[in-house]
Design a protein around this motif. Structure first.
Motif, PDB file in Angstrom:
ATOM      1  N   GLU A 214     -48.805  22.421 -14.374  1.00 61.85           N
ATOM      2  CA  GLU A 214     -48.899  23.755 -13.446  1.00 61.85           C
ATOM      3  C   GLU A 214     -48.175  24.808 -14.013  1.00 61.85           C
ATOM      4  O   GLU A 214     -46.961  24.594 -14.392  1.00 61.85           O
ATOM      5  CB  GLU A 214     -48.115  23.094 -12.070  1.00 61.85           C
ATOM      6  CG  GLU A 214     -48.192  24.319 -11.093  1.00 61.85           C
ATOM      7  CD  GLU A 214     -47.434  23.826  -9.710  1.00 61.85           C
ATOM      8  OE1 GLU A 214     -46.891  24.647  -8.944  1.00 61.85           O
ATOM      9  OE2 GLU A 214     -47.354  22.624  -9.555  1.00 61.85           O
ATOM     10  N   ILE A 215     -48.706  25.881 -14.382  1.00 57.53           N
ATOM     11  CA  ILE A 215     -48.077  26.941 -14.933  1.00 57.53           C
ATOM     12  C   ILE A 215     -48.613  28.115 -14.227  1.00 57.53           C
ATOM     13  O   ILE A 215     -49.767  28.441 -13.761  1.00 57.53           O
ATOM     14  CB  ILE A 215     -48.614  27.206 -16.272  1.00 57.53           C
ATOM     15  CG1 ILE A 215     -48.234  25.999 -17.087  1.00 57.53           C
ATOM     16  CG2 ILE A 215     -48.207  28.420 -16.754  1.00 57.53           C
ATOM     17  CD1 ILE A 215     -48.879  25.724 -18.464  1.00 57.53           C
ATOM     18  N   GLY A 216     -47.581  29.173 -13.879  1.00 59.43           N
ATOM     19  CA  GLY A 216     -47.855  30.340 -13.103  1.00 59.43           C
ATOM     20  C   GLY A 216     -46.760  31.399 -13.462  1.00 59.43           C
ATOM     21  O   GLY A 216     -46.133  31.337 -14.605  1.00 59.43           O
ATOM     22  N   MET A 217     -46.745  32.529 -12.748  1.00 55.65           N
ATOM     23  CA  MET A 217     -45.886  33.760 -13.187  1.00 55.65           C
ATOM     24  C   MET A 217     -44.361  33.236 -13.126  1.00 55.65           C
ATOM     25  O   MET A 217     -43.401  34.055 -13.683  1.00 55.65           O
ATOM     26  CB  MET A 217     -46.313  34.711 -12.208  1.00 55.65           C
ATOM     27  CG  MET A 217     -47.507  35.633 -12.729  1.00 55.65           C
ATOM     28  SD  MET A 217     -47.110  36.485 -14.228  1.00 55.65           S
ATOM     29  CE  MET A 217     -45.968  37.825 -13.934  1.00 55.65           C
ATOM     30  N   LEU A 218     -43.855  32.267 -12.308  1.00 56.43           N
ATOM     31  CA  LEU A 218     -42.781  32.034 -12.152  1.00 56.43           C
ATOM     32  C   LEU A 218     -42.460  30.922 -13.312  1.00 56.43           C
ATOM     33  O   LEU A 218     -41.096  30.315 -13.261  1.00 56.43           O
ATOM     34  CB  LEU A 218     -42.415  31.723 -10.865  1.00 56.43           C
ATOM     35  CG  LEU A 218     -42.463  32.484  -9.720  1.00 56.43           C
ATOM     36  CD1 LEU A 218     -42.251  32.046  -8.412  1.00 56.43           C
ATOM     37  CD2 LEU A 218     -41.588  33.764 -10.219  1.00 56.43           C
ATOM     38  N   THR A 219     -43.116  30.840 -14.136  1.00 55.22           N
ATOM     39  CA  THR A 219     -42.966  29.641 -15.139  1.00 55.22           C
ATOM     40  C   THR A 219     -42.850  30.225 -16.567  1.00 55.22           C
ATOM     41  O   THR A 219     -43.062  31.239 -16.898  1.00 55.22           O
ATOM     42  CB  THR A 219     -44.308  28.961 -15.333  1.00 55.22           C
ATOM     43  OG1 THR A 219     -44.590  28.226 -14.217  1.00 55.22           O
ATOM     44  CG2 THR A 219     -44.228  27.706 -16.441  1.00 55.22           C
ATOM     45  N   THR A 220     -41.896  29.326 -17.181  1.00 57.05           N
ATOM     46  CA  THR A 220     -41.399  29.885 -18.628  1.00 57.05           C
ATOM     47  C   THR A 220     -41.960  28.608 -19.422  1.00 57.05           C
ATOM     48  O   THR A 220     -41.748  27.606 -19.077  1.00 57.05           O
ATOM     49  CB  THR A 220     -40.013  29.968 -18.949  1.00 57.05           C
ATOM     50  OG1 THR A 220     -39.579  31.213 -18.101  1.00 57.05           O
ATOM     51  CG2 THR A 220     -39.691  30.404 -20.364  1.00 57.05           C
ATOM     52  N   VAL A 221     -42.538  28.634 -20.799  1.00 61.50           N
ATOM     53  CA  VAL A 221     -43.070  27.723 -21.499  1.00 61.50           C
ATOM     54  C   VAL A 221     -42.446  27.779 -22.735  1.00 61.50           C
ATOM     55  O   VAL A 221     -42.343  28.703 -23.534  1.00 61.50           O
ATOM     56  CB  VAL A 221     -44.703  27.886 -21.692  1.00 61.50           C
ATOM     57  CG1 VAL A 221     -45.259  26.695 -22.637  1.00 61.50           C
ATOM     58  CG2 VAL A 221     -45.348  27.893 -20.371  1.00 61.50           C
ATOM     59  N   LEU A 222     -41.817  26.550 -23.036  1.00 66.52           N
ATOM     60  CA  LEU A 222     -40.879  26.527 -24.323  1.00 66.52           C
ATOM     61  C   LEU A 222     -41.603  25.452 -25.079  1.00 66.52           C
ATOM     62  O   LEU A 222     -41.982  24.365 -24.826  1.00 66.52           O
ATOM     63  CB  LEU A 222     -39.484  26.065 -24.115  1.00 66.52           C
ATOM     64  CG  LEU A 222     -38.828  26.709 -23.163  1.00 66.52           C
ATOM     65  CD1 LEU A 222     -37.342  25.849 -22.774  1.00 66.52           C
ATOM     66  CD2 LEU A 222     -38.340  28.088 -23.912  1.00 66.52           C
ATOM     67  N   ILE A 223     -42.014  25.993 -26.330  1.00 63.30           N
ATOM     68  CA  ILE A 223     -42.768  25.191 -27.385  1.00 63.30           C
ATOM     69  C   ILE A 223     -41.776  24.956 -28.511  1.00 63.30           C
ATOM     70  O   ILE A 223     -41.266  25.977 -29.102  1.00 63.30           O
ATOM     71  CB  ILE A 223     -44.075  26.064 -27.720  1.00 63.30           C
ATOM     72  CG1 ILE A 223     -45.135  26.527 -26.599  1.00 63.30           C
ATOM     73  CG2 ILE A 223     -44.817  25.391 -28.902  1.00 63.30           C
ATOM     74  CD1 ILE A 223     -46.086  27.277 -26.940  1.00 63.30           C
ATOM     75  N   GLY A 224     -41.755  23.792 -28.813  1.00 62.84           N
ATOM     76  CA  GLY A 224     -40.722  23.413 -29.935  1.00 62.84           C
ATOM     77  C   GLY A 224     -41.237  23.834 -31.180  1.00 62.84           C
ATOM     78  O   GLY A 224     -42.596  23.988 -31.386  1.00 62.84           O
ATOM     79  N   ASN A 225     -40.608  23.707 -32.401  1.00 63.64           N
ATOM     80  CA  ASN A 225     -41.048  23.571 -33.543  1.00 63.64           C
ATOM     81  C   ASN A 225     -41.574  22.339 -34.193  1.00 63.64           C
ATOM     82  O   ASN A 225     -41.440  21.260 -33.495  1.00 63.64           O
ATOM     83  CB  ASN A 225     -39.997  24.401 -34.442  1.00 63.64           C
ATOM     84  CG  ASN A 225     -38.756  23.516 -34.835  1.00 63.64           C
ATOM     85  OD1 ASN A 225     -38.564  22.519 -34.609  1.00 63.64           O
ATOM     86  ND2 ASN A 225     -37.532  24.335 -35.297  1.00 63.64           N
ATOM     87  N   SER A 226     -41.515  22.149 -35.528  1.00 60.80           N
ATOM     88  CA  SER A 226     -41.940  21.131 -35.884  1.00 60.80           C
ATOM     89  C   SER A 226     -40.755  19.779 -36.074  1.00 60.80           C
ATOM     90  O   SER A 226     -41.323  18.850 -36.419  1.00 60.80           O
ATOM     91  CB  SER A 226     -42.478  21.187 -37.666  1.00 60.80           C
ATOM     92  OG  SER A 226     -41.199  21.726 -38.460  1.00 60.80           O
ATOM     93  N   ASN A 227     -39.722  20.395 -35.924  1.00 57.37           N
ATOM     94  CA  ASN A 227     -38.433  19.230 -36.007  1.00 57.37           C
ATOM     95  C   ASN A 227     -38.137  19.044 -34.516  1.00 57.37           C
ATOM     96  O   ASN A 227     -37.285  18.306 -34.271  1.00 57.37           O
ATOM     97  CB  ASN A 227     -37.286  19.691 -36.724  1.00 57.37           C
ATOM     98  CG  ASN A 227     -37.653  19.940 -38.208  1.00 57.37           C
ATOM     99  OD1 ASN A 227     -38.173  18.784 -38.722  1.00 57.37           O
ATOM    100  ND2 ASN A 227     -37.558  21.058 -38.715  1.00 57.37           N
ATOM    101  N   THR A 228     -38.449  19.636 -33.422  1.00 54.56           N
ATOM    102  CA  THR A 228     -38.224  19.328 -31.995  1.00 54.56           C
ATOM    103  C   THR A 228     -38.541  18.217 -31.469  1.00 54.56           C
ATOM    104  O   THR A 228     -39.742  17.660 -31.987  1.00 54.56           O
ATOM    105  CB  THR A 228     -38.795  20.484 -31.287  1.00 54.56           C
ATOM    106  OG1 THR A 228     -38.120  21.766 -31.651  1.00 54.56           O
ATOM    107  CG2 THR A 228     -38.232  20.436 -29.617  1.00 54.56           C
ATOM    108  N   TYR A 229     -37.764  17.537 -30.609  1.00 51.88           N
ATOM    109  CA  TYR A 229     -38.199  16.259 -30.264  1.00 51.88           C
ATOM    110  C   TYR A 229     -37.509  15.866 -29.006  1.00 51.88           C
ATOM    111  O   TYR A 229     -36.663  16.802 -28.336  1.00 51.88           O
ATOM    112  CB  TYR A 229     -37.831  14.907 -31.004  1.00 51.88           C
ATOM    113  CG  TYR A 229     -36.049  14.873 -31.230  1.00 51.88           C
ATOM    114  CD1 TYR A 229     -35.370  14.214 -30.206  1.00 51.88           C
ATOM    115  CD2 TYR A 229     -35.459  15.690 -32.219  1.00 51.88           C
ATOM    116  CE1 TYR A 229     -33.826  14.104 -30.471  1.00 51.88           C
ATOM    117  CE2 TYR A 229     -34.209  15.468 -32.473  1.00 51.88           C
ATOM    118  CZ  TYR A 229     -33.455  14.755 -31.596  1.00 51.88           C
ATOM    119  OH  TYR A 229     -31.905  14.600 -31.628  1.00 51.88           O
ATOM    120  N   VAL A 230     -37.976  15.041 -28.000  1.00 50.41           N
ATOM    121  CA  VAL A 230     -37.775  14.768 -26.555  1.00 50.41           C
ATOM    122  C   VAL A 230     -36.972  13.329 -26.607  1.00 50.41           C
ATOM    123  O   VAL A 230     -37.760  12.295 -27.336  1.00 50.41           O
ATOM    124  CB  VAL A 230     -38.722  14.965 -25.616  1.00 50.41           C
ATOM    125  CG1 VAL A 230     -38.246  14.496 -24.136  1.00 50.41           C
ATOM    126  CG2 VAL A 230     -39.070  16.411 -25.687  1.00 50.41           C
TER     127      VAL A 230
END
Length: 317
Positions: A214-230
């Motif tokens: 669910e993405i809208g105008m009140l949303t910010t999308v954070l895309i990691g780099n090649s080393n980012t992990y969860v």
């Protein structure tokens, strides 16, 4: 006064922002921003404007300031980050305003969405990052696409502002297509809606599946780099200490070939020494390092500077 409200909650409103609103005779802003601070506006003239009326807000503020009013134009986040500072200065300059004209302008900083959303999901911005707005209301799409392509290729962590609206639904899909040219489909993505507001929502996903969220105008999308992990529900981008130190041991001892307080062996001087000692052509080196051949030739043409060992650790590290 160009006032950044941060995410809008009173807990994250800076003291100076609160004082600026209190000092103002008139408060001007988008209706949603006015609603965020409505309990601070008693007794003030309030001018509400629609989403696309940024220049009108600036003109209204200038006209009232010329009459001697103290005016606060409010923006969510930071007024200088996709906020009202730019449009206001455009209006002021066109009107002939100068800093000596008698109307003082103050920018009151606030936390932008990139900061507040990152704080909610972990530490995704610990290494190089950038922000790109997907709104093509004022920016041509080819310009946005080139920027997306450049940062995706360069492996930045990226915050996407204005990713989707009722009318603009395909831009986020095109951004995904560009990123998938360079990034692993499993690259972590955090999607934060209404950070620090009552309807806050956080979702972790991957680059491959982010458009299903669910993405809208009140949303910010954070895309990691090649080393980012969860891990454990936190999105982390390593700073790079493991490149130099034995982090696991806890002793922070330098790895073989590395020295504390000195640039990496693969840092600028080490890299310059390596390419100057290489028997590969500039064109081959350019392909190896994914850098312009003209830059490789320029680097080879300049003598190598010695590493004097006086490098200090930047603040915060």
């Amino acid at each position: 006064m160009l006032v950044g409200l941060g995410p809008g909650s009173h807990d994250t409103l800076t003291g100076r922002a609160r004082d600026a609103i209190a000092e103002a005779d008139t408060v001007i802003g988008y209706v949603t921003y006015i609603r965020l601070v409505k309990d601070l506006l008693d007794g003030k003239e309030v001018v509400k404007k629609a989403m696309t009326e940024e220049l009108d807000r600036a003109i209204e503020a200038y006209e009232r300031a010329r009459l001697g009013k103290k005016v606060a134009i409010i923006s969510s986040g930071d007024a200088g980050v996709y906020g009202m500072a730019g449009p206001t200065f455009e209006v002021l300059f066109q009107a002939g305003w100068t800093p000596d004209s008698g109307i003082e302008v103050e920018i009151v900083p606030g936390a932008s969405a990139i900061n507040t959303c990152a704080a909610l999901v972990g530490a995704p911005l610990t290494h190089d990052f950038c922000a790109i707005s997907l709104s093509d209301l004022l920016t041509p799409w080819p310009t946005i696409a080139r920027r997306l392509n450049a940062v995706a290729y360069a492996d930045f962590v990226v915050a996407l502002y204005n990713p989707k609206s009722g009318r603009r639904t395909r831009q986020i899909e095109e951004a995904q297509r560009i990123f998938l040219q360079y990034r692993d489909p499993q690259t972590p993505v955090a999607i934060v809606k209404s950070a620090f507001r009552p309807k806050q929502r956080i979702q972790f996903t991957t680059l491959e599946k982010m458009t299903e969220a669910e993405i809208g105008m009140l949303t910010t999308v954070l895309i990691g780099n090649s080393n980012t992990y969860v891990k454990h529900g936190l999105m982390i981008t390593p700073r790079g200490y493991a490149n130099k130190y034995d982090v696991v041991s806890g002793k922070r001892s330098a790895r073989t070939g590395e020295r504390r307080g000195i640039s990496l062996s693969s840092g600028l001087n080490g890299w310059l020494a390596a390419i100057q000692a290489s028997d590969r052509t500039p064109a081959q080196l350019a392909a190896d390092y994914h850098l312009p051949e003209a830059y490789i030739r320029s680097a080879l043409a300049h003598p190598l500077e010695a590493d004097d060992g006086d490098e200090t650790t930047p603040a915060g590290e």
